[in-house]
Design an enzyme around this catalytic site. Structure first.
Site, short mmCIF file in Angstrom:
data_model
loop_
_atom_site.label_atom_id
_atom_site.label_comp_id
_atom_site.label_asym_id
_atom_site.label_seq_id
_atom_site.Cartn_x
_atom_site.Cartn_y
_atom_site.Cartn_z
N VAL A 250 0.91 -1.27 0.05
CA VAL A 250 0.12 0.06 0.14
C VAL A 250 0.86 1.23 -0.12
O VAL A 250 0.38 2.22 -0.62
CB VAL A 250 -0.95 0.02 1.41
CG1 VAL A 250 -1.66 1.48 1.36
CG2 VAL A 250 -2.09 -1.15 0.91
N ALA A 251 1.97 1.18 0.67
CA ALA A 251 2.88 2.27 0.86
C ALA A 251 3.30 2.73 -0.50
O ALA A 251 3.60 3.92 -1.01
CB ALA A 251 3.93 2.09 1.69
N GLU A 255 -1.85 5.84 -5.36
CA GLU A 255 -3.25 5.92 -5.46
C GLU A 255 -3.26 7.51 -6.01
O GLU A 255 -2.51 8.06 -5.33
CB GLU A 255 -3.88 5.65 -4.30
CG GLU A 255 -3.73 4.36 -3.61
CD GLU A 255 -2.59 4.17 -2.73
OE1 GLU A 255 -1.94 5.14 -2.47
OE2 GLU A 255 -2.63 3.21 -1.97
N ASP A 297 3.08 27.35 -42.73
CA ASP A 297 3.14 27.95 -43.97
C ASP A 297 3.08 29.55 -43.93
O ASP A 297 3.31 30.02 -42.68
CB ASP A 297 1.61 27.30 -44.81
CG ASP A 297 0.61 27.74 -43.82
OD1 ASP A 297 0.69 28.40 -42.96
OD2 ASP A 297 -0.40 27.45 -44.44
N ASP A 579 -3.54 23.64 -44.54
CA ASP A 579 -4.99 24.16 -44.74
C ASP A 579 -5.71 23.46 -45.79
O ASP A 579 -6.83 23.76 -45.66
CB ASP A 579 -4.98 25.62 -44.95
CG ASP A 579 -3.93 25.94 -46.01
OD1 ASP A 579 -3.54 25.22 -46.89
OD2 ASP A 579 -3.63 27.34 -46.14
N ASP A 583 -3.89 17.94 -47.50
CA ASP A 583 -2.97 18.31 -46.37
C ASP A 583 -3.27 17.07 -45.35
O ASP A 583 -2.37 16.94 -44.34
CB ASP A 583 -2.90 19.47 -45.72
CG ASP A 583 -2.18 20.62 -46.74
OD1 ASP A 583 -1.24 20.15 -47.55
OD2 ASP A 583 -2.50 21.86 -46.34
N ASN A 645 6.88 8.17 -0.16
CA ASN A 645 6.77 6.62 -0.23
C ASN A 645 7.92 6.16 0.42
O ASN A 645 7.99 5.23 1.52
CB ASN A 645 7.04 6.11 -1.67
CG ASN A 645 5.73 5.83 -2.49
OD1 ASN A 645 4.79 5.99 -1.82
ND2 ASN A 645 5.61 5.54 -3.67
N GLU A 648 7.16 6.24 3.97
CA GLU A 648 6.08 5.30 4.43
C GLU A 648 6.62 3.71 4.42
O GLU A 648 6.36 2.83 5.36
CB GLU A 648 4.94 5.45 3.48
CG GLU A 648 4.19 6.38 3.52
CD GLU A 648 3.38 6.66 2.08
OE1 GLU A 648 2.62 7.75 2.17
OE2 GLU A 648 3.33 5.80 1.27
N THR A 678 -3.65 13.58 3.15
CA THR A 678 -3.06 14.89 3.27
C THR A 678 -2.31 14.99 1.93
O THR A 678 -2.01 16.29 1.77
CB THR A 678 -2.14 14.75 4.34
OG1 THR A 678 -1.32 13.63 4.23
CG2 THR A 678 -2.53 14.75 5.72
P1 ADP Z 1 0.75 29.57 -49.13
O1 ADP Z 1 1.77 28.42 -48.83
O2 ADP Z 1 1.37 30.76 -49.51
O3 ADP Z 1 -0.50 29.66 -48.60
P2 ADP Z 1 -0.76 28.16 -51.49
O4 ADP Z 1 -0.47 27.01 -51.46
O5 ADP Z 1 -2.08 28.66 -50.96
O6 ADP Z 1 0.37 29.23 -50.90
O7 ADP Z 1 -0.85 28.68 -52.89
C1 ADP Z 1 0.21 28.39 -53.78
C2 ADP Z 1 0.23 29.16 -55.15
O8 ADP Z 1 -1.12 28.72 -55.79
C3 ADP Z 1 0.08 30.80 -55.02
O9 ADP Z 1 1.38 31.15 -54.78
C4 ADP Z 1 -0.84 31.34 -56.12
O10 ADP Z 1 0.16 31.50 -57.23
C5 ADP Z 1 -1.55 30.06 -56.43
N1 ADP Z 1 -3.00 30.33 -56.11
C6 ADP Z 1 -3.42 30.12 -54.58
N2 ADP Z 1 -4.81 30.67 -54.67
C7 ADP Z 1 -4.96 30.77 -55.72
C8 ADP Z 1 -6.45 30.87 -56.48
N3 ADP Z 1 -7.32 31.26 -55.68
N4 ADP Z 1 -6.41 31.00 -57.75
C9 ADP Z 1 -5.22 30.92 -58.51
N5 ADP Z 1 -4.21 30.65 -57.85
C10 ADP Z 1 -3.95 30.71 -56.66
MG MG Z 2 -2.63 28.77 -48.58
#
Ligand code: ADP
Ligand code: MG
Length: 851
Positions: A250-251, A255, A297, A579, A583, A645, A648, A678
């Site tokens: 237990v010591a 827990e 990015d 984004d 990705d 411990n 204990e 405690t």
């Molecule tokens: P970042 O890493 O700066 O976010 P992106 O991957 O979004 O770059 O975009 C890469 C390239 O694609 C941009 O440098 C641009 O030339 C082109 N691009 C981005 N968005 C658009 C769009 N809506 N229409 C046309 N070309 C685009």
């Molecule tokens: Mg972008």
């Protein structure tokens, strides 16, 4: 009724009231008693149940009852902590953005996904999560990832008239769709109800904790067994030996440790959320703390994502445009305005983002770059009318361009390296112009047009490759996107914290380099890699690791994945932002996938561990800071909790070594009172310690929770000091009461001595709690006000101590009595003794580190 204007907001509100919010029904919660039961039947608890059962069998009902009480108190406590942690996690999930573009009252607006109703017209684009079951009204090159419903990972093509299910992801094209079912009536809700029992695999932290539990429990059992046999051999009654080995087990079992860990992770996550960092699972808090490499990015994270088109280049010359934000007024200068107008209009036709007036302010609606192009067209022409295309070939990160088909014309805009090759003839100076503009940090967009011949119907079905060839180049647009003002400082802070930073961008190398230079990410000699010709892993790693900062430009999602994997082979803990739709794999592969809360796609957010609510690079660094602080807190209370411990265990060892001739200083029940009485409050308070000022001033360390430093501190320094004062107090009181060796002390004397020993351990731990606040400086150098909770916890600890000593029934049960004045006085010395030992230890370590 469905109309092209969409529903009126009154009608929508009415429907929402009838149908309820568009949310998956909350899973039927596990009943409280089942969870509580779980807390009382896990590994530690089962060990204690066995001990209790054995105690009853051995005819020691008091001990048996006490152990059962411990199990219950511990279980309830753990349960409360788990609930708090889960509530915190649920609150965080509620912060995740979930906006949907929907037509209401004839305009497009954003509403929260939960407000959708049947018949709403929603606008879907690549990267969006389908917010409810819908039927596509119009569709352009749509593909939907339905793997979460069907398990099939290839995207499914969808046309107008097809259904798309809520919870699936739009991975290509765009569409307008009418909602057919929401919330509990969606197909996903039906399936979720079937699969809610599925469990996710354990995370690294969970595994590490499980290992600590196994190791300590195994150790406790092993040591207890050895002592049991040894004491039998020495000639004890088996009943005494048994009592003794239960005490040892237990010591040694910590827990109450696991729920405290969970709770401190949840508190760390909450602190991150107040600074715009949202973790999607609690363990990410700990991983963030050990991050060593950030791949970020550029657009929006390092820059403001407030685009402004400042230059248009055509064969007639350069036009420069000076305007504020997205407003339609500007100062226009230069040669070839007529052609520039053509360029702007063509680019706007191939765009969906718009500049719009909102409460007297011009702001971007949709992609900021496209909004800037819209503003540019307004600035040059004063007109806001846009022709509606018959068809769009939307942007994707591999093609890096976007086109729209209007009448017999195809308009195309995109990255120059991908647009120029599909143009028929490109004047020489143009390529130089691209470099020139990029070198000034401008994002360069090439704009082109193609007049299509023949039957327009045929063009509606053509692929991007068939349509986007033989274009006529119209000109270039240069856009400015200033860096975020404080990002330079943040990069410096990251460096100081030993975290490397690389910019991983889809943009042009010269543009990326110019921005990187402005924010101090790269110094001389500059190093800019290009995605298309990334060197072999070894060489690439050399480039990434040997320099302070690196830019990788024009990367594709697969190249991001490759960078993350390569860094991991060198033991780096990688945070990677993303984004886009593609990705996902890189975000999942990275140790910490980071997605944007404002821009970016639902797909990326779904794959991420951390969501930046403000899209700001600085938020990653402050999340790392919080992660480190949380890890340090877990380390702190582990140190604290394990120290006693030793105090204990020592009485048992001495008792056994003396063959029972030296009386036992602490009984099993007293040990339990220490561990779950405690000790608990100060441990909790240590878990709430705010991050120290120097958390980011140190290089990252990836270490086990039970590292060498902890073991030395606990088992070689503070533990023995606590044990020594405890035993000194105990024997002094016995000797003062006239006890001579070899005799059995009078029961009253023994209980008073034991009470004094107990007090000494509690006061030693009290000092230890303050000592554990910092691993490097003594407690008096820390402010009192920074952890008020600890002060309260310590007062609580003293209250529990008083109750254990002075409530007669409880004191008798524990086998102790209020200490004599001499005992109390000696016990008070335990606190300074611990502080002194801690101070010497820290001073010696500081000296050693400097040497
Ligand atoms: P970042 O890493 O700066 O976010 P992106 O991957 O979004 O770059 O975009 C890469 C390239 O694609 C941009 O440098 C641009 O030339 C082109 N691009 C981005 N968005 C658009 C769009 N809506 N229409 C046309 N070309 C685009
Ligand atoms: Mg972008």
């Amino acid at each position: 009724m469905r109309t092209v204007e969409g529903l009126s907001s009154e009608r929508a509100a009415q429907l929402l009231k009838q149908a309820g919010p568009n949310q998956l029904p909350v899973e039927k919660p596990v009943p409280q008693w089942r969870k509580l039961w779980g807390e009382m039947t896990h590994f530690f608890a089962l060990m204690l149940w066995c001990a209790a059962a054995l105690a009853f069998i051995a005819d020691m009902p008091q001990l048996g009852v006490a152990i059962v009480v411990v199990i219950i108190v511990n279980g309830v406590f753990a349960h409360i902590q788990q609930e708090r942690a889960q509530h915190a996690a649920a609150r965080l999930r509620g912060l995740l953005p979930a906006d949907v573009a929907v037509r209401r009252d004839g305009t497009v607006r954003k509403v929260h996904a939960s407000e959708l109703v049947v018949d709403d017209l929603v606008l879907l684009a690549a990267g969006d999560r389908v917010p409810a079951d819908v039927v596509l009204v119009s569709a352009s090159a749509c593909a939907v990832d339905e793997s979460m419903l069907t398990g099939e990972s290839d995207p499914v093509t969808k046309n107008a008239g097809d259904l798309a299910w809520g919870g699936t992801f739009f991975v290509n094209g765009y569409a307008e769709a009418a909602v057919t079912a929401t919330g509990a009536r969606t197909r996903l809700a039906g399936i979720a109800a079937l699969t809610s029992g599925a469990v996710s695999p354990p995370t690294p932290l969970a595994l590490e904790l499980r290992r600590i539990v196994r190791v300590t429990a195994g150790m406790a059992l092993g040591i207890a067994a050895v002592f049991f046999l040894a004491s039998l051999l020495v000639g004890f009654q088996w009943r005494d030996s048994f009592l003794f080995s239960i005490g040892v087990a237990v010591a040694l079992v910590p827990e109450g440790l696991l729920p405290t860990v969970t709770l401190s992770l949840a508190m760390g996550a909450q602190r991150m959320a107040t600074r715009n960092g949202l973790v999607r699972n609690l363990e990410a808090v700990e991983t963030l703390g050990s991050t060593t490499f950030i791949c970020t990015d550029k657009t929006g994270t390092l820059t403001q994502n407030r685009m402004n088109a400042v230059e248009v280049f055509t064969s007639d010359g350069t036009v420069s445009i000076t305007g504020e934000g997205y407003a339609p007024t500007a100062d226009v200068r230069g040669n070839g305005v007529e052609r520039a107008v053509q360029v702007a209009l063509a680019a706007r036709t191939a765009s969906q983002g718009r500049a719009e007036l909102h409460k007297g302010q011009w702001r971007a609606q949709g992609d900021p770059m496209e909004a800037a192009i819209d503003a540019l067209a307004r600035r040059l022409t004063g007109s806001e009318s846009v022709s509606v295309p018959l068809r769009r070939l939307p942007f994707d990160p591999v093609r890096r361009r976007e086109s729209a088909l209007v009448g017999p014309d195809l308009f195309c805009k995109g990255a120059p390296e991908t647009v120029l090759p599909v143009c028929e003839s490109v004047p020489g100076p143009l390529k130089e112009q691209v470099e020139e503009m990029a070198a000034h940090g401008l994002r360069v967009i090439a704009v082109a047009r193609r007049r299509l011949r023949g039957n327009p119907e045929a063009w509606l079905a053509g692929t991007a490759a068939e349509l986007e060839t033989g274009l006529e180049l119209l000109g270039l647009i240069g856009l400015q996107d200033p860096p975020r003002p404080d990002v330079g400082n943040v990069i410096r802070a990251a460096r100081k914290a030993g975290v490397k930073v690389a910019m991983i961008t889809g943009d042009h190398p010269a543009t990326a380099a110019a921005i990187a230079r402005q924010i101090g990410l790269i110094g001389a000699p500059e190093y800019v890699l290009e995605g298309a010709d990334l060197p072999e892993d070894e060489q690439m790693l050399g480039a990434l690791l040997d320099r302070d900062g690196v830019v990788v430009s024009r990367v594709s999602p697969e190249q991001k994945l490759r960078v993350a994997k390569a860094l991991q082979t060198r033991g780096h803990v990688v945070a990677m932002t993303g984004d886009g739709v593609n990705d996902g794999p890189a975000l999942r592969e990275a140790d910490i996938g980071v997605a944007m809360g404002r821009s970016g796609t639902d797909v990326a957010r779904e794959a991420a561990d951390l969501v930046l609510l403000d899209d700001h690079f600085g938020t990653i660094v402050s999340a790392i800071e919080q992660g480190r602080a949380t890890y340090a807190n877990i380390h702190r209370f582990l140190t604290y909790h394990l120290t006693d411990n030793v105090a204990e265990l020592t009485p048992f060892v001495i008792w056994a070594l003396s063959g029972g001739r030296f009386p036992l200083a602490l009984g099993v029940l007293q040990i339990l009172a220490l561990d779950i009485g405690t000790d608990l409050l100060p441990a909790l308070a240590l878990g709430a310690e705010p991050p120290g000022r120097r958390v980011l001033a140190r290089p990252p360390e990836r270490r086990h929770l039970m590292d060498r430093q902890l073991i030395i501190r606990v088992f070689c320094i503070l533990g023995p000091v606590e044990a020594a004062t405890e035993m000194a107090v105990f024997s002094a009181v016995l000797a003062g009461g006239g006890w001579a060796r070899g005799q059995l002390p009078a029961a009253g004397l023994l209980m008073a001595a034991s009470g004094a020993a107990f007090t000494a351990v509690v006061l030693g731990q009290l000092a230890n709690a303050f000592a554990c606040r910092s691993a490097t400086v003594p407690p008096w150098k820390l402010g009192w006000g920074t952890n008020r909770l600890l002060v309260w916890a310590v007062l609580g600890e003293l209250a529990v101590l008083t109750v254990c000593l002075y409530v007669p029934y409880l004191a008798t049960l524990l086998g102790q009595a209020p200490p004599t004045p001499l005992g109390l006085l000696l016990a008070l010395l335990a606190a300074p003794a611990v502080l002194l030992a801690d101070w010497i230890h820290k001073a010696v370590r500081a000296r050693l580190r400097r040497a």
